[in-house]
Write a protein that holds these residues in place. Structure first.
Motif, PDB file in Angstrom:
ATOM      1  N   GLY A 182     -20.724  20.784  15.325  1.00  0.00           N
ATOM      2  CA  GLY A 182     -21.136  19.794  14.478  1.00  0.00           C
ATOM      3  C   GLY A 182     -21.341  18.637  14.958  1.00  0.00           C
ATOM      4  N   GLU A 205     -31.242  17.332  10.910  1.00  0.00           N
ATOM      5  CA  GLU A 205     -31.159  18.022   9.927  1.00  0.00           C
ATOM      6  C   GLU A 205     -32.569  19.165  10.127  1.00  0.00           C
ATOM      7  N   LYS A 208     -31.213  21.842  12.390  1.00  0.00           N
ATOM      8  CA  LYS A 208     -30.145  22.651  11.922  1.00  0.00           C
ATOM      9  C   LYS A 208     -29.217  22.319  12.235  1.00  0.00           C
ATOM     10  N   ARG A 210     -24.765  20.560  12.253  1.00  0.00           N
ATOM     11  CA  ARG A 210     -24.177  20.272  10.990  1.00  0.00           C
ATOM     12  C   ARG A 210     -23.713  18.644  10.944  1.00  0.00           C
TER      13      ARG A 210
END
Length: 246
Positions: A182, A205, A208, A210
């Protein structure tokens, strides 16, 4: 893990480590809230490796990563804060540690992060400094060896926090965002334009990444409307006029 004594000075922590110098301040409480919120965010998908970054320089990402690490360690987690800013590293100065060996040492020599990380005066908190600066920072932090090092570090630590260069200037942070569980994004109040924030979110994003949360840094409670609520909070917990009850 390294066993030599830390060079930190337990009675004189760096002033920016507000979770040590002013543990009952509003800022320290905000870091504890961030820690709790991220714990809840990871109930279904645990967050063991977290990138702390910002859009541009001087937004407070390094001090945020350091203070986040302190409160997580104080809560009993084994924490390693990694200085993965291989261009302008500062964590070693913040914690008064040697930087002759660090992340680059681990990556080049094939050592585990735990072997090279240095203990601090805060129980449960270790720092993996940057080590000697390389000619190819983005390649190193985006390498398979970095990914493997992060994954292996979760066997020695409950939480690994990576401090990285700003997202908008360099590709290092994007490479790390793809490798961590993350991302915590640090914004200096009144500094980062909304269009830049949107571009940064898109950038995270796109790999990918988080986004776990946002730290709004250098907020003036009186100016920005939070002062009344914080004073009420202080009174409720018996901390009026700065005399907090233990």
């Amino acid at each position: 893990m390294a066993t030599h004594e830390s060079r930190g000075h337990p009675h004189h922590p760096d002033p920016v480590l507000i979770t040590l110098t002013e543990p009952k301040s509003a800022a320290s409480e905000a870091f504890r809230t961030l820690r709790t919120n991220i714990q809840f965010a990871g109930l279904d998908q645990p967050c063991r490796t977290i990138l702390v970054t910002s859009a541009g320089p001087e937004e407070g990402k390094t001090t945020s990563a350091a203070n986040f690490g302190v409160v997580a360690a104080q809560a009993g987690s084994r924490v390693c804060v990694v200085d993965s800013d291989l261009r302008r590293p500062t964590l070693h100065r913040l914690f008064k540690l040697s930087n002759t060996r660090g992340l680059t040492t681990a990556l080049v020599e094939g050592l585990s992060f735990a072997e090279v990380a240095q203990p601090t005066t805060v129980p449960n908190l270790s720092i993996l400094t940057s080590g000697p600066l390389p000619p190819n920072p983005a390649e190193l932090v985006g390498s398979h060896r970095m990914r493997e090092g992060l994954q292996a570090a979760t066997e020695s630590f409950d939480l690994v926090l990576c401090d990285s260069p700003p997202l908008m200037a360099l590709g290092d942070a994007s490479a790390l965002a793809a490798q961590c569980d993350g991302v915590v994004f640090v914004i200096r109040a009144g500094k980062t334009p909304n269009d830049i924030l949107r571009r940064v979110v898109d950038q995270i994003e796109s790999v990918k990444g988080r986004i776990l949360g946002v730290v709004l840094n250098r907020v003036d409670p009186r100016r920005d409307g939070y002062y009344y609520y914080y004073r009420a909070y202080q009174r409720y917990y018996g901390a009026d006029e700065g005399n907090a009850k233990r």
